[in-house]
Write a protein that holds these residues in place. Sequence first.
Motif, PDB file in Angstrom:
ATOM      1  N   GLY A  96       0.808  -1.205   0.000  1.00 52.20           N
ATOM      2  CA  GLY A  96       0.000   0.000   0.000  1.00 52.20           C
ATOM      3  C   GLY A  96       0.844   1.259   0.000  1.00 52.20           C
ATOM      4  N   ARG A  97       0.211   2.374   0.264  1.00 45.06           N
ATOM      5  CA  ARG A  97       0.862   3.682   0.202  1.00 45.06           C
ATOM      6  C   ARG A  97       1.415   4.099   1.559  1.00 45.06           C
ATOM      7  NH1 ARG A  97      -4.443   6.432  -2.270  1.00 45.06           N
ATOM      8  NH2 ARG A  97      -5.234   5.005  -0.661  1.00 45.06           N
ATOM      9  N   PRO A  98       2.480   4.897   1.571  1.00 44.93           N
ATOM     10  CA  PRO A  98       3.059   5.366   2.847  1.00 44.93           C
ATOM     11  C   PRO A  98       2.170   6.422   3.498  1.00 44.93           C
ATOM     12  CG  PRO A  98       4.178   6.417   1.014  1.00 44.93           C
ATOM     13  CD  PRO A  98       3.251   5.390   0.408  1.00 44.93           C
ATOM     14  N   ILE A  99       2.473   6.722   4.751  1.00 46.71           N
ATOM     15  CA  ILE A  99       1.789   7.798   5.456  1.00 46.71           C
ATOM     16  C   ILE A  99       2.225   9.131   4.851  1.00 46.71           C
ATOM     17  CG2 ILE A  99       1.604   8.994   7.680  1.00 46.71           C
ATOM     18  CD1 ILE A  99       1.932   6.250   9.021  1.00 46.71           C
ATOM     19  N   PRO A 100       1.282  10.042   4.542  1.00 46.19           N
ATOM     20  CA  PRO A 100       1.676  11.330   3.957  1.00 46.19           C
ATOM     21  C   PRO A 100       2.675  12.079   4.833  1.00 46.19           C
ATOM     22  CG  PRO A 100      -0.699  11.019   3.792  1.00 46.19           C
ATOM     23  CD  PRO A 100      -0.178   9.908   4.664  1.00 46.19           C
ATOM     24  N   ALA A 101       3.657  12.689   4.214  1.00 51.57           N
ATOM     25  CA  ALA A 101       4.709  13.385   4.955  1.00 51.57           C
ATOM     26  C   ALA A 101       4.170  14.574   5.744  1.00 51.57           C
ATOM     27  CB  ALA A 101       5.798  13.843   3.986  1.00 51.57           C
ATOM     28  N   ASP A 102       3.059  15.169   5.288  1.00 47.58           N
ATOM     29  CA  ASP A 102       2.502  16.347   5.959  1.00 47.58           C
ATOM     30  C   ASP A 102       1.365  15.989   6.920  1.00 47.58           C
ATOM     31  OD1 ASP A 102       0.672  15.597   4.042  1.00 47.58           O
ATOM     32  OD2 ASP A 102       0.304  17.632   3.290  1.00 47.58           O
ATOM     33  N   PHE A 103       1.281  14.732   7.338  1.00 48.16           N
ATOM     34  CA  PHE A 103       0.288  14.242   8.291  1.00 48.16           C
ATOM     35  C   PHE A 103       0.329  15.060   9.573  1.00 48.16           C
ATOM     36  CE2 PHE A 103      -0.139  10.661  11.602  1.00 48.16           C
ATOM     37  CZ  PHE A 103      -1.492  10.883  11.775  1.00 48.16           C
ATOM     38  N   ARG A 104      -0.853  15.475  10.054  1.00 52.05           N
ATOM     39  CA  ARG A 104      -0.961  16.241  11.300  1.00 52.05           C
ATOM     40  C   ARG A 104      -1.887  15.524  12.277  1.00 52.05           C
ATOM     41  NH1 ARG A 104      -3.280  21.716  10.422  1.00 52.05           N
ATOM     42  NH2 ARG A 104      -2.170  22.374  12.286  1.00 52.05           N
ATOM     43  N   SER A 105      -1.739  15.855  13.558  1.00 51.63           N
ATOM     44  CA  SER A 105      -2.495  15.163  14.604  1.00 51.63           C
ATOM     45  C   SER A 105      -3.987  15.454  14.567  1.00 51.63           C
ATOM     46  CB  SER A 105      -1.946  15.543  15.987  1.00 51.63           C
ATOM     47  OG  SER A 105      -0.617  15.117  16.137  1.00 51.63           O
ATOM     48  N   ASN A 106      -4.422  16.481  13.838  1.00 53.69           N
ATOM     49  CA  ASN A 106      -5.861  16.739  13.743  1.00 53.69           C
ATOM     50  C   ASN A 106      -6.470  16.209  12.451  1.00 53.69           C
ATOM     51  OD1 ASN A 106      -4.528  18.771  12.267  1.00 53.69           O
ATOM     52  ND2 ASN A 106      -6.221  20.220  12.532  1.00 53.69           N
ATOM     53  N   ASP A 107      -5.687  15.537  11.599  1.00 55.18           N
ATOM     54  CA  ASP A 107      -6.270  14.865  10.441  1.00 55.18           C
ATOM     55  C   ASP A 107      -7.126  13.704  10.930  1.00 55.18           C
ATOM     56  OD1 ASP A 107      -5.103  16.513   8.483  1.00 55.18           O
ATOM     57  OD2 ASP A 107      -3.244  15.340   8.497  1.00 55.18           O
ATOM     58  N   ARG A 108      -8.254  13.465  10.257  1.00 47.91           N
ATOM     59  CA  ARG A 108      -9.227  12.524  10.803  1.00 47.91           C
ATOM     60  C   ARG A 108      -8.907  11.064  10.525  1.00 47.91           C
ATOM     61  NH1 ARG A 108     -12.705  16.668   9.341  1.00 47.91           N
ATOM     62  NH2 ARG A 108     -13.782  15.494   7.720  1.00 47.91           N
ATOM     63  N   TRP A 109      -7.741  10.773   9.941  1.00 48.29           N
ATOM     64  CA  TRP A 109      -7.298   9.386   9.920  1.00 48.29           C
ATOM     65  C   TRP A 109      -6.354   9.107  11.094  1.00 48.29           C
ATOM     66  CZ3 TRP A 109      -5.632  12.617   5.745  1.00 48.29           C
ATOM     67  CH2 TRP A 109      -4.279  12.985   5.775  1.00 48.29           C
ATOM     68  N   PHE A 110      -6.099  10.137  11.926  1.00 50.73           N
ATOM     69  CA  PHE A 110      -5.199   9.979  13.066  1.00 50.73           C
ATOM     70  C   PHE A 110      -5.727   8.926  14.039  1.00 50.73           C
ATOM     71  CE2 PHE A 110      -3.942  10.835  17.413  1.00 50.73           C
ATOM     72  CZ  PHE A 110      -2.593  11.137  17.332  1.00 50.73           C
ATOM     73  N   GLN A 111      -4.829   8.042  14.467  1.00 46.89           N
ATOM     74  CA  GLN A 111      -5.107   7.093  15.531  1.00 46.89           C
ATOM     75  C   GLN A 111      -3.795   6.793  16.240  1.00 46.89           C
ATOM     76  OE1 GLN A 111      -7.494   3.716  14.440  1.00 46.89           O
ATOM     77  NE2 GLN A 111      -7.347   2.740  16.430  1.00 46.89           N
ATOM     78  N   HIS A 112      -3.870   6.568  17.549  1.00 50.10           N
ATOM     79  CA  HIS A 112      -2.673   6.153  18.269  1.00 50.10           C
ATOM     80  C   HIS A 112      -3.048   5.193  19.384  1.00 50.10           C
ATOM     81  CE1 HIS A 112      -3.146   9.663  21.314  1.00 50.10           C
ATOM     82  NE2 HIS A 112      -3.267   8.543  22.016  1.00 50.10           N
ATOM     83  N   ILE A 113      -2.038   4.545  19.963  1.00 51.30           N
ATOM     84  CA  ILE A 113      -2.234   3.802  21.194  1.00 51.30           C
ATOM     85  C   ILE A 113      -1.530   4.554  22.308  1.00 51.30           C
ATOM     86  CG2 ILE A 113      -2.642   1.504  20.259  1.00 51.30           C
ATOM     87  CD1 ILE A 113       0.353   0.903  20.706  1.00 51.30           C
ATOM     88  N   ALA A 114      -2.157   4.570  23.491  1.00 50.23           N
ATOM     89  CA  ALA A 114      -1.603   5.249  24.667  1.00 50.23           C
ATOM     90  C   ALA A 114      -0.962   4.208  25.566  1.00 50.23           C
ATOM     91  CB  ALA A 114      -2.697   6.005  25.412  1.00 50.23           C
ATOM     92  N   ILE A 115       0.366   4.236  25.634  1.00 51.79           N
ATOM     93  CA  ILE A 115       1.148   3.281  26.410  1.00 51.79           C
ATOM     94  C   ILE A 115       1.462   3.901  27.773  1.00 51.79           C
ATOM     95  CG2 ILE A 115       3.317   2.001  26.516  1.00 51.79           C
ATOM     96  CD1 ILE A 115       3.324   2.189  23.387  1.00 51.79           C
ATOM     97  N   ILE A 116       1.046   3.219  28.830  1.00 51.32           N
ATOM     98  CA  ILE A 116       1.236   3.753  30.172  1.00 51.32           C
ATOM     99  C   ILE A 116       2.664   3.469  30.647  1.00 51.32           C
ATOM    100  CG2 ILE A 116       0.393   3.749  32.550  1.00 51.32           C
ATOM    101  CD1 ILE A 116      -1.553   4.835  30.402  1.00 51.32           C
ATOM    102  N   VAL A 117       3.278   4.485  31.237  1.00 45.13           N
ATOM    103  CA  VAL A 117       4.638   4.333  31.771  1.00 45.13           C
ATOM    104  C   VAL A 117       4.621   4.599  33.272  1.00 45.13           C
ATOM    105  CG1 VAL A 117       5.717   4.944  29.577  1.00 45.13           C
ATOM    106  CG2 VAL A 117       5.249   6.755  31.255  1.00 45.13           C
ATOM    107  N   SER A 118       5.569   3.987  33.955  1.00 41.46           N
ATOM    108  CA  SER A 118       5.662   4.164  35.411  1.00 41.46           C
ATOM    109  C   SER A 118       6.414   5.432  35.790  1.00 41.46           C
ATOM    110  CB  SER A 118       6.344   2.950  36.051  1.00 41.46           C
ATOM    111  OG  SER A 118       7.634   2.741  35.486  1.00 41.46           O
ATOM    112  N   ASP A 119       7.223   5.950  34.851  1.00 42.00           N
ATOM    113  CA  ASP A 119       8.012   7.159  35.122  1.00 42.00           C
ATOM    114  C   ASP A 119       8.218   7.889  33.794  1.00 42.00           C
ATOM    115  OD1 ASP A 119      10.474   8.844  35.330  1.00 42.00           O
ATOM    116  OD2 ASP A 119      10.544   8.030  37.368  1.00 42.00           O
ATOM    117  N   MET A 120       7.613   9.051  33.656  1.00 44.04           N
ATOM    118  CA  MET A 120       7.670   9.773  32.383  1.00 44.04           C
ATOM    119  C   MET A 120       9.090  10.226  32.054  1.00 44.04           C
ATOM    120  SD  MET A 120       6.367  10.904  29.595  1.00 44.04           S
ATOM    121  CE  MET A 120       4.587  10.684  29.791  1.00 44.04           C
TER     122      MET A 120
END
Length: 331
Positions: A96-120
């Motif tokens: 398939g195609r790569p992620i667009p280089a100008d991808f921003r966090s408010n684009d509506r294809w944005f998704q992430h996983i939130a990984i919990i850490v014990s010490d930031m």
Amino acid sequence: MKRVSIFLFAIFLTTIAFAQEPLVNGVDSVGLTVSDMDRSVDFFSKILTFEKTSDIEVAGEQYEHLEGIFGLRMRIVRMKLGEESIELTQYIAPEGRPIPADFRSNDRWFQHIAIIVSDMDKAYAWLRQNKVRHASSGPQLLPAWNKNAGGISAFYFKDPDGHALEILHFPAGKGNPKWQKSSDKLFLGIDHTAIVISDTDQSLKFYRDLLGFKVAGQSENYGVEQEHLNNVFGAHLHITAIRAASGPGIEFLEYLAPRDGRPMPADEKANDLIHWQTRLTTNDVDVAWKQLLAIDQFVSSGAVTLPDHTIGFSKGLLVRDPDGHVMELVQ
């Protein structure tokens, strides 16, 4: 790609006969498409301490109907951190195609996983030592005036393909109590996956009213810390956390400002690197198919029966939410 209006959702939801039990009973895992499996496995295992639990390769007509990709061959690796799992998929064919280089966090294809850490501080130092690419300018401590989010620290970064990931630390009294348990591990597990949406009410009609998720919390986040976390000037978000009976949560990120995030590309496919799919468990995929027919946002050709349990389930389907994010319902 068709988008379902609030009006159509309202008409559909007033006529459907719901079962007593929610359609979805759990979030099994979060999946993302990668370009180089060995590189991604190294990243998630050596840097983020995920453990590989399975590594398979599949091809065939049933998988083509499930994923909506003709002539596919997939390598699928499942990895676990704490009690939660991710699933990495590499399309050996077709690529398939790569992620667009100008991808921003408010684009509506944005998704992430939130990984919990014990010490930031230690987690950020470790990521810097391993030369991960920043998405945020650095870890951000959300302000005390924000009743629901104050004291939470977070940092966005990228995997080798450019997928957004987050490390998150909860102060005492916030988040799932399991994240407050003493641990000698730095990376603990996955609290949720976050998706950018255009309209909270519309998304709730899909996830809460149709799939059976419950709202677990809400907040309104803005200010210099939020701007630097998302790396979006003027970021002002309405955040809604939802949960099923088991598994990590799903978090809606509705940008009240700026409103210039781009929609999911109409031709997005499962082999494109912007593709994520969240696996949801249900008691009966055929029932799910019938209840989802009215919104007609399927990736799969139907409720697909697989030849065996090689990929962890016997029957499944892929469907898009109102903003195009893909949910994989399985039994």
